[in-house]
Design a protein around this motif. Structure first.
Motif, PDB file in Angstrom:
ATOM      1  N   ARG A   5      22.171  40.334  37.485  1.00 31.32           N
ATOM      2  CA  ARG A   5      22.942  41.532  37.313  1.00 31.32           C
ATOM      3  C   ARG A   5      24.070  41.316  36.190  1.00 31.32           C
ATOM      4  O   ARG A   5      24.252  40.199  35.720  1.00 31.32           O
ATOM      5  CB  ARG A   5      24.016  41.446  38.769  1.00 31.32           C
ATOM      6  N   PRO A   6      24.324  42.259  35.685  1.00 33.06           N
ATOM      7  CA  PRO A   6      25.297  42.337  34.673  1.00 33.06           C
ATOM      8  C   PRO A   6      26.627  41.527  35.221  1.00 33.06           C
ATOM      9  O   PRO A   6      26.811  41.711  36.259  1.00 33.06           O
ATOM     10  CB  PRO A   6      25.825  43.705  34.189  1.00 33.06           C
ATOM     11  N   ALA A   7      27.391  40.816  34.407  1.00 31.64           N
ATOM     12  CA  ALA A   7      28.681  40.250  34.592  1.00 31.64           C
ATOM     13  C   ALA A   7      29.525  41.180  35.255  1.00 31.64           C
ATOM     14  O   ALA A   7      29.952  42.308  34.910  1.00 31.64           O
ATOM     15  CB  ALA A   7      29.194  39.293  33.471  1.00 31.64           C
ATOM     16  N   LEU A   8      30.125  40.838  36.368  1.00 28.22           N
ATOM     17  CA  LEU A   8      30.961  41.609  36.970  1.00 28.22           C
ATOM     18  C   LEU A   8      32.620  41.515  36.324  1.00 28.22           C
ATOM     19  O   LEU A   8      32.939  40.123  36.135  1.00 28.22           O
ATOM     20  CB  LEU A   8      31.171  41.149  38.642  1.00 28.22           C
ATOM     21  N   VAL A   9      33.340  42.477  36.117  1.00 30.43           N
ATOM     22  CA  VAL A   9      34.411  42.258  35.322  1.00 30.43           C
ATOM     23  C   VAL A   9      35.570  42.948  36.238  1.00 30.43           C
ATOM     24  O   VAL A   9      35.548  44.035  36.472  1.00 30.43           O
ATOM     25  CB  VAL A   9      34.412  43.142  33.883  1.00 30.43           C
ATOM     26  N   VAL A  10      36.337  42.000  36.690  1.00 32.55           N
ATOM     27  CA  VAL A  10      37.372  42.489  37.703  1.00 32.55           C
ATOM     28  C   VAL A  10      38.518  41.579  37.398  1.00 32.55           C
ATOM     29  O   VAL A  10      38.424  40.483  37.140  1.00 32.55           O
ATOM     30  CB  VAL A  10      36.609  42.199  39.210  1.00 32.55           C
ATOM     31  N   ARG A  11      39.823  42.287  37.551  1.00 32.56           N
ATOM     32  CA  ARG A  11      41.057  41.534  37.251  1.00 32.56           C
ATOM     33  C   ARG A  11      41.881  41.772  38.614  1.00 32.56           C
ATOM     34  O   ARG A  11      41.957  42.705  39.253  1.00 32.56           O
ATOM     35  CB  ARG A  11      41.829  42.300  36.082  1.00 32.56           C
ATOM     36  N   ALA A  12      42.718  40.918  38.863  1.00 32.06           N
ATOM     37  CA  ALA A  12      43.511  40.627  40.048  1.00 32.06           C
ATOM     38  C   ALA A  12      44.786  41.120  39.490  1.00 32.06           C
ATOM     39  O   ALA A  12      45.276  39.987  38.800  1.00 32.06           O
ATOM     40  CB  ALA A  12      43.380  39.290  40.716  1.00 32.06           C
ATOM     41  N   VAL A  13      45.540  42.003  39.647  1.00 29.76           N
ATOM     42  CA  VAL A  13      46.879  42.267  39.135  1.00 29.76           C
ATOM     43  C   VAL A  13      47.968  42.551  40.183  1.00 29.76           C
ATOM     44  O   VAL A  13      47.686  43.151  41.318  1.00 29.76           O
ATOM     45  CB  VAL A  13      46.788  43.647  38.108  1.00 29.76           C
ATOM     46  N   PRO A  14      49.116  42.136  39.870  1.00 31.67           N
ATOM     47  CA  PRO A  14      50.126  42.281  40.933  1.00 31.67           C
ATOM     48  C   PRO A  14      50.358  43.981  41.139  1.00 31.67           C
ATOM     49  O   PRO A  14      50.137  44.901  40.331  1.00 31.67           O
ATOM     50  CB  PRO A  14      51.380  41.761  40.308  1.00 31.67           C
ATOM     51  N   PRO A  15      50.751  44.247  42.405  1.00 31.22           N
ATOM     52  CA  PRO A  15      51.302  45.643  42.560  1.00 31.22           C
ATOM     53  C   PRO A  15      52.051  46.370  41.503  1.00 31.22           C
ATOM     54  O   PRO A  15      53.086  45.384  41.359  1.00 31.22           O
ATOM     55  CB  PRO A  15      51.817  45.743  43.915  1.00 31.22           C
ATOM     56  N   SER A  16      52.045  47.405  41.022  1.00 32.91           N
ATOM     57  CA  SER A  16      52.694  47.982  40.189  1.00 32.91           C
ATOM     58  C   SER A  16      52.638  49.624  40.346  1.00 32.91           C
ATOM     59  O   SER A  16      51.583  50.265  40.286  1.00 32.91           O
ATOM     60  CB  SER A  16      52.078  47.368  38.525  1.00 32.91           C
ATOM     61  N   GLU A  17      53.658  50.147  39.788  1.00 29.95           N
ATOM     62  CA  GLU A  17      53.877  51.701  39.691  1.00 29.95           C
ATOM     63  C   GLU A  17      52.907  52.145  38.537  1.00 29.95           C
ATOM     64  O   GLU A  17      52.666  53.272  38.900  1.00 29.95           O
ATOM     65  CB  GLU A  17      55.297  52.084  39.543  1.00 29.95           C
ATOM     66  N   GLU A  18      52.567  51.408  37.710  1.00 35.93           N
ATOM     67  CA  GLU A  18      51.817  51.545  36.552  1.00 35.93           C
ATOM     68  C   GLU A  18      50.319  52.153  37.136  1.00 35.93           C
ATOM     69  O   GLU A  18      49.575  53.058  36.492  1.00 35.93           O
ATOM     70  CB  GLU A  18      51.657  50.583  35.707  1.00 35.93           C
ATOM     71  N   HIS A  19      49.885  51.626  38.165  1.00 34.71           N
ATOM     72  CA  HIS A  19      48.581  51.957  38.920  1.00 34.71           C
ATOM     73  C   HIS A  19      48.404  52.837  39.844  1.00 34.71           C
ATOM     74  O   HIS A  19      47.605  52.977  40.865  1.00 34.71           O
ATOM     75  CB  HIS A  19      47.927  50.610  39.208  1.00 34.71           C
ATOM     76  N   GLU A  20      49.622  53.691  40.011  1.00 33.32           N
ATOM     77  CA  GLU A  20      49.637  54.659  41.154  1.00 33.32           C
ATOM     78  C   GLU A  20      48.514  55.554  41.314  1.00 33.32           C
ATOM     79  O   GLU A  20      48.085  55.723  42.476  1.00 33.32           O
ATOM     80  CB  GLU A  20      51.091  55.371  41.149  1.00 33.32           C
ATOM     81  N   ARG A  21      48.214  56.069  40.194  1.00 36.86           N
ATOM     82  CA  ARG A  21      47.064  57.146  40.371  1.00 36.86           C
ATOM     83  C   ARG A  21      46.009  56.384  40.945  1.00 36.86           C
ATOM     84  O   ARG A  21      45.103  56.793  42.000  1.00 36.86           O
ATOM     85  CB  ARG A  21      46.696  57.897  39.191  1.00 36.86           C
ATOM     86  N   ALA A  22      45.561  55.363  40.296  1.00 35.80           N
ATOM     87  CA  ALA A  22      44.218  54.535  40.637  1.00 35.80           C
ATOM     88  C   ALA A  22      44.259  54.143  42.322  1.00 35.80           C
ATOM     89  O   ALA A  22      43.409  53.950  42.786  1.00 35.80           O
ATOM     90  CB  ALA A  22      44.138  53.458  39.604  1.00 35.80           C
ATOM     91  N   PHE A  23      45.582  53.494  42.478  1.00 34.30           N
ATOM     92  CA  PHE A  23      45.744  53.111  43.807  1.00 34.30           C
ATOM     93  C   PHE A  23      45.436  54.363  44.891  1.00 34.30           C
ATOM     94  O   PHE A  23      44.937  54.087  45.889  1.00 34.30           O
ATOM     95  CB  PHE A  23      47.063  52.517  44.094  1.00 34.30           C
ATOM     96  N   LEU A  24      46.072  55.388  44.421  1.00 35.36           N
ATOM     97  CA  LEU A  24      45.917  56.768  45.484  1.00 35.36           C
ATOM     98  C   LEU A  24      44.501  57.153  45.587  1.00 35.36           C
ATOM     99  O   LEU A  24      44.084  57.490  46.679  1.00 35.36           O
ATOM    100  CB  LEU A  24      46.811  57.719  45.276  1.00 35.36           C
ATOM    101  N   VAL A  25      43.807  56.876  44.642  1.00 35.61           N
ATOM    102  CA  VAL A  25      42.222  57.254  44.503  1.00 35.61           C
ATOM    103  C   VAL A  25      41.687  56.214  45.362  1.00 35.61           C
ATOM    104  O   VAL A  25      40.757  56.797  46.431  1.00 35.61           O
ATOM    105  CB  VAL A  25      41.549  57.214  43.207  1.00 35.61           C
TER     106      VAL A  25
END
Length: 122
Positions: A5-25
């Motif tokens: 498989r291609p390498a999985l690229v995933v980041r673990a980030v602290p909760p942030s208002e910056e990611h509101e739209r993505a979190f609600l999706v």
């Protein structure tokens, strides 16, 4: 020819208002396909800033609900999408956590399952 498989690229980030739209999706994905887990994240819809602050407070051991322990939350990001959540409980000093819950919990959004994100969370 390789079946790798291609390498999985995933980041673990602290909760942030910056990611509101993505979190609600992600939350919408849970609501549509895994409603019992969606309930855990539902407070994010009412007031996202308060929700993020509650997670940050929980990590610091502030304003904990009865029976809850300090817990670090990290959102799993693939590109600009929140694909899941990982939780690391600082202690397991309750009967439920010591016998069933444990130190680590994670959820992967239904549309992102079976791609390796659960392994990345662990």
């Amino acid at each position: 020819m390789s079946n790798a498989r291609p390498a999985l690229v995933v980041r673990a980030v602290p909760p942030s208002e910056e990611h509101e739209r993505a979190f609600l999706v992600m939350l919408s994905d849970f609501e549509a396909s895994d409603p019992s887990n969606a309930e855990f994240y539902a407070p994010a819809r009412a007031n996202f800033a308060v929700y993020v602050r509650s997670l940050t407070d929980e990590e610091r051991g502030l304003s904990l609900r009865d029976g809850w322990v300090p817990c670090t939350h990290r959102w799993l990001m693939a590109g600009k999408s929140v694909v899941g959540v990982a939780r690391m409980r600082h202690t397991i000093d309750t009967p439920f956590l010591s016998t069933s819950g444990g130190h680590i919990g994670y959820d992967v959004a239904p549309s992102h399952r079976r791609r390796g994100y659960g392994h990345a969370a662990l």
